[in-house]
Design a protein around this motif. Structure first.
Motif, PDB file in Angstrom:
ATOM      1  N   HIS A  78       0.850  -1.188   0.000  1.00 30.18           N
ATOM      2  CA  HIS A  78       0.000   0.000   0.000  1.00 30.18           C
ATOM      3  C   HIS A  78       0.888   1.241   0.000  1.00 30.18           C
ATOM      4  CE1 HIS A  78      -3.890  -2.013   0.827  1.00 30.18           C
ATOM      5  NE2 HIS A  78      -3.069  -2.949   1.278  1.00 30.18           N
ATOM      6  N   THR A  79       0.394   2.291  -0.629  1.00 32.04           N
ATOM      7  CA  THR A  79       1.189   3.507  -0.787  1.00 32.04           C
ATOM      8  C   THR A  79       0.536   4.686  -0.091  1.00 32.04           C
ATOM      9  OG1 THR A  79       1.935   2.730  -2.953  1.00 32.04           O
ATOM     10  CG2 THR A  79       2.260   5.063  -2.468  1.00 32.04           C
ATOM     11  N   LEU A  80       1.329   5.407   0.682  1.00 35.81           N
ATOM     12  CA  LEU A  80       0.915   6.684   1.248  1.00 35.81           C
ATOM     13  C   LEU A  80       1.675   7.761   0.480  1.00 35.81           C
ATOM     14  CD1 LEU A  80      -0.704   8.062   3.652  1.00 35.81           C
ATOM     15  CD2 LEU A  80       1.550   8.308   4.712  1.00 35.81           C
ATOM     16  N   TYR A  81       0.937   8.741  -0.035  1.00 37.15           N
ATOM     17  CA  TYR A  81       1.558   9.857  -0.752  1.00 37.15           C
ATOM     18  C   TYR A  81       1.671  11.048   0.186  1.00 37.15           C
ATOM     19  CZ  TYR A  81       0.679   7.148  -4.958  1.00 37.15           C
ATOM     20  OH  TYR A  81       0.667   6.152  -5.901  1.00 37.15           O
ATOM     21  N   ILE A  82       2.780  11.766   0.058  1.00 35.32           N
ATOM     22  CA  ILE A  82       2.997  12.971   0.855  1.00 35.32           C
ATOM     23  C   ILE A  82       3.004  14.153  -0.100  1.00 35.32           C
ATOM     24  CG2 ILE A  82       4.544  14.145   2.463  1.00 35.32           C
ATOM     25  CD1 ILE A  82       5.688  11.184   2.930  1.00 35.32           C
ATOM     26  N   ALA A  83       2.019  15.037   0.038  1.00 31.57           N
ATOM     27  CA  ALA A  83       1.957  16.238  -0.800  1.00 31.57           C
ATOM     28  C   ALA A  83       2.973  17.237  -0.275  1.00 31.57           C
ATOM     29  CB  ALA A  83       0.551  16.826  -0.760  1.00 31.57           C
ATOM     30  N   MET A  84       3.801  17.744  -1.168  1.00 31.63           N
ATOM     31  CA  MET A  84       4.895  18.622  -0.779  1.00 31.63           C
ATOM     32  C   MET A  84       4.762  19.998  -1.423  1.00 31.63           C
ATOM     33  SD  MET A  84       6.825  16.571   1.106  1.00 31.63           S
ATOM     34  CE  MET A  84       8.386  17.447   1.228  1.00 31.63           C
ATOM     35  N   PHE A  85       5.152  21.018  -0.681  1.00 30.45           N
ATOM     36  CA  PHE A  85       5.342  22.358  -1.237  1.00 30.45           C
ATOM     37  C   PHE A  85       6.817  22.665  -1.050  1.00 30.45           C
ATOM     38  CE2 PHE A  85       5.450  27.022  -0.952  1.00 30.45           C
ATOM     39  CZ  PHE A  85       4.833  27.336  -2.160  1.00 30.45           C
ATOM     40  N   GLY A  86       7.589  22.451  -2.112  1.00 28.55           N
ATOM     41  CA  GLY A  86       9.035  22.518  -1.977  1.00 28.55           C
ATOM     42  C   GLY A  86       9.507  21.402  -1.075  1.00 28.55           C
ATOM     43  N   LYS A  87      10.148  21.767   0.057  1.00 24.50           N
ATOM     44  CA  LYS A  87      10.634  20.755   1.009  1.00 24.50           C
ATOM     45  C   LYS A  87       9.701  20.593   2.201  1.00 24.50           C
ATOM     46  CE  LYS A  87      15.494  21.333  -0.188  1.00 24.50           C
ATOM     47  NZ  LYS A  87      16.861  21.623   0.293  1.00 24.50           N
ATOM     48  N   GLU A  88       8.585  21.303   2.175  1.00 26.54           N
ATOM     49  CA  GLU A  88       7.631  21.241   3.297  1.00 26.54           C
ATOM     50  C   GLU A  88       6.484  20.288   2.956  1.00 26.54           C
ATOM     51  OE1 GLU A  88       4.349  24.052   5.572  1.00 26.54           O
ATOM     52  OE2 GLU A  88       5.662  24.913   4.045  1.00 26.54           O
ATOM     53  N   SER A  89       6.178  19.397   3.890  1.00 26.42           N
ATOM     54  CA  SER A  89       5.044  18.499   3.674  1.00 26.42           C
ATOM     55  C   SER A  89       3.742  19.217   4.027  1.00 26.42           C
ATOM     56  CB  SER A  89       5.191  17.221   4.497  1.00 26.42           C
ATOM     57  OG  SER A  89       5.106  17.496   5.871  1.00 26.42           O
ATOM     58  N   LEU A  90       2.753  19.072   3.145  1.00 24.72           N
ATOM     59  CA  LEU A  90       1.441  19.707   3.343  1.00 24.72           C
ATOM     60  C   LEU A  90       0.461  18.755   4.023  1.00 24.72           C
ATOM     61  CD1 LEU A  90       1.116  21.291  -0.211  1.00 24.72           C
ATOM     62  CD2 LEU A  90       1.751  22.476   1.894  1.00 24.72           C
ATOM     63  N   GLY A  91       0.619  17.481   3.759  1.00 28.92           N
ATOM     64  CA  GLY A  91      -0.305  16.479   4.270  1.00 28.92           C
ATOM     65  C   GLY A  91      -0.153  15.211   3.464  1.00 28.92           C
ATOM     66  N   TYR A  92      -1.073  14.277   3.697  1.00 31.29           N
ATOM     67  CA  TYR A  92      -0.946  12.942   3.121  1.00 31.29           C
ATOM     68  C   TYR A  92      -2.186  12.583   2.308  1.00 31.29           C
ATOM     69  CZ  TYR A  92       1.890  13.373   7.304  1.00 31.29           C
ATOM     70  OH  TYR A  92       2.730  13.848   8.276  1.00 31.29           O
ATOM     71  N   VAL A  93      -1.981  11.641   1.386  1.00 31.90           N
ATOM     72  CA  VAL A  93      -3.078  11.136   0.565  1.00 31.90           C
ATOM     73  C   VAL A  93      -3.003   9.616   0.555  1.00 31.90           C
ATOM     74  CG1 VAL A  93      -4.089  11.038  -1.753  1.00 31.90           C
ATOM     75  CG2 VAL A  93      -3.158  13.194  -0.891  1.00 31.90           C
ATOM     76  N   HIS A  94      -4.139   9.008   0.823  1.00 28.58           N
ATOM     77  CA  HIS A  94      -4.223   7.544   0.807  1.00 28.58           C
ATOM     78  C   HIS A  94      -5.594   7.151   0.291  1.00 28.58           C
ATOM     79  CE1 HIS A  94      -3.206   3.471   1.748  1.00 28.58           C
ATOM     80  NE2 HIS A  94      -4.175   3.343   2.635  1.00 28.58           N
ATOM     81  N   VAL A  95      -5.635   6.100  -0.488  1.00 29.36           N
ATOM     82  CA  VAL A  95      -6.925   5.614  -1.002  1.00 29.36           C
ATOM     83  C   VAL A  95      -7.231   4.266  -0.372  1.00 29.36           C
ATOM     84  CG1 VAL A  95      -5.883   4.583  -3.067  1.00 29.36           C
ATOM     85  CG2 VAL A  95      -8.297   5.129  -3.075  1.00 29.36           C
ATOM     86  N   ARG A  96      -8.492   4.109   0.027  1.00 28.41           N
ATOM     87  CA  ARG A  96      -8.938   2.841   0.614  1.00 28.41           C
ATOM     88  C   ARG A  96     -10.267   2.446   0.006  1.00 28.41           C
ATOM     89  NH1 ARG A  96      -6.028   0.461   3.251  1.00 28.41           N
ATOM     90  NH2 ARG A  96      -7.581  -1.111   3.665  1.00 28.41           N
ATOM     91  N   SER A  97     -10.512   1.159   0.027  1.00 27.14           N
ATOM     92  CA  SER A  97     -11.765   0.617  -0.482  1.00 27.14           C
ATOM     93  C   SER A  97     -12.588   0.068   0.675  1.00 27.14           C
ATOM     94  CB  SER A  97     -11.499  -0.502  -1.488  1.00 27.14           C
ATOM     95  OG  SER A  97     -10.747  -0.035  -2.568  1.00 27.14           O
ATOM     96  N   GLU A  98     -13.884   0.184   0.537  1.00 25.89           N
ATOM     97  CA  GLU A  98     -14.802  -0.345   1.552  1.00 25.89           C
ATOM     98  C   GLU A  98     -15.975  -1.010   0.840  1.00 25.89           C
ATOM     99  OE1 GLU A  98     -15.749  -1.297   5.374  1.00 25.89           O
ATOM    100  OE2 GLU A  98     -13.976  -0.142   4.788  1.00 25.89           O
ATOM    101  N   GLN A  99     -16.363  -2.168   1.342  1.00 18.49           N
ATOM    102  CA  GLN A  99     -17.488  -2.889   0.747  1.00 18.49           C
ATOM    103  C   GLN A  99     -18.792  -2.174   1.065  1.00 18.49           C
ATOM    104  OE1 GLN A  99     -18.795  -5.010  -1.759  1.00 18.49           O
ATOM    105  NE2 GLN A  99     -16.956  -6.092  -1.150  1.00 18.49           N
ATOM    106  N   SER A 100     -19.700  -2.168   0.103  1.00 17.76           N
ATOM    107  CA  SER A 100     -21.010  -1.544   0.306  1.00 17.76           C
ATOM    108  C   SER A 100     -22.061  -2.358  -0.430  1.00 17.76           C
ATOM    109  CB  SER A 100     -21.005  -0.105  -0.236  1.00 17.76           C
ATOM    110  OG  SER A 100     -21.069  -0.121  -1.656  1.00 17.76           O
ATOM    111  N   ASP A 101     -23.309  -1.928  -0.314  1.00 15.50           N
ATOM    112  CA  ASP A 101     -24.399  -2.599  -1.034  1.00 15.50           C
ATOM    113  C   ASP A 101     -24.291  -2.418  -2.532  1.00 15.50           C
ATOM    114  OD1 ASP A 101     -25.442  -3.394   1.379  1.00 15.50           O
ATOM    115  OD2 ASP A 101     -26.888  -1.751   1.503  1.00 15.50           O
ATOM    116  N   TRP A 102     -23.450  -1.479  -2.974  1.00 19.42           N
ATOM    117  CA  TRP A 102     -23.311  -1.177  -4.408  1.00 19.42           C
ATOM    118  C   TRP A 102     -21.954  -1.616  -4.929  1.00 19.42           C
ATOM    119  CZ3 TRP A 102     -23.312   2.527  -0.570  1.00 19.42           C
ATOM    120  CH2 TRP A 102     -24.575   2.872  -0.085  1.00 19.42           C
ATOM    121  N   GLY A 103     -21.288  -2.520  -4.221  1.00 17.59           N
ATOM    122  CA  GLY A 103     -19.952  -2.952  -4.598  1.00 17.59           C
ATOM    123  C   GLY A 103     -18.911  -2.162  -3.833  1.00 17.59           C
TER     124      GLY A 103
END
Length: 201
Positions: A78-103
């Motif tokens: 699994h991959t965690l992305y770190i959004a950067m502004f130059g050398k400063e980290s702004l925050g993180y991005v991660h995608v996850r899946s969850e089961q639902s009634d619609w797939g």
């Protein structure tokens, strides 16, 4: 006898390899550069940290969130992305899946440096209530909250949101349950898997 044994081993290896391939693709951004820019418009570049979700991590999630298990197909890289502004980290991005009634519902999460939900967008969602879930009122149920704060939104059954949360969700209560479970797992896994690395940034 030997040929049958070798054939059986080969079949098992193919099954395991295909399972690992599915696990890698199960929670991946389709277009990382543009999707991260959507959540962090000011970012100039991004970093990524790849970690493996194994049975030990799966057990930790099950202990922390009883009745909210990770599917076997989620084991793998699994991959965690770190959004950067130059050398400063702004925050993180991660995608996850969850089961639902619609797939499967795939949600791309923006997480701030204090591990709070900053924003989210759907990468895949077949729910007819998706538009409601993309509106501010629905999103505000989750935005700004950390893991512990989100956990207080769970009802006693451990898988659905409390009634007052579902009232805020208007006519999309089922989707609110899915988003809440996904948010909890996302923050928990981000801390368990990448917490040490993120502290060094």
């Amino acid at each position: 006898m030997n040929i049958r044994f070798i054939s059986l081993i080969l079949i098992l290896m193919l099954i395991l390899l295909s399972g690992n391939v599915n696990a890698i693709a199960y929670c991946s951004l389709r277009d990382p550069v543009s999707q991260i820019a959507q959540l962090y418009p000011q970012k100039t570049n991004q970093l990524s940290i790849v970690k493996a979700v194994d049975d030990n991590i799966r057990s930790q999630v099950q202990f922390a969130l009883p009745r909210n298990d990770l599917h076997f197909s989620e084991l793998g890289q699994h991959t965690l992305y770190i959004a950067m502004f130059g050398k400063e980290s702004l925050g993180y991005v991660h995608v996850r899946s969850e089961q639902s009634d619609w797939g499967l519902v795939e949600i791309v999460w923006a997480i701030d440096k204090d591990l709070r939900i900053r924003d989210f967008v759907f990468q895949r969602c077949r729910s007819p209530k998706k538009k409601i879930a993309e509106e501010g009122g629905f999103k505000n149920i989750f935005i700004g909250k950390n893991y512990q704060e989100l956990k207080t939104l769970l009802s006693d059954d451990g898988v659905t949101a409390k009634k007052d949360v579902l009232i805020i969700a208007q006519s999309a209560p089922e989707l609110a349950n899915v988003v809440l479970r996904c948010a909890l797992k996302t923050l928990l896994l981000t801390d368990i898997l990448w917490g040490e690395e993120l502290e060094k940034l």
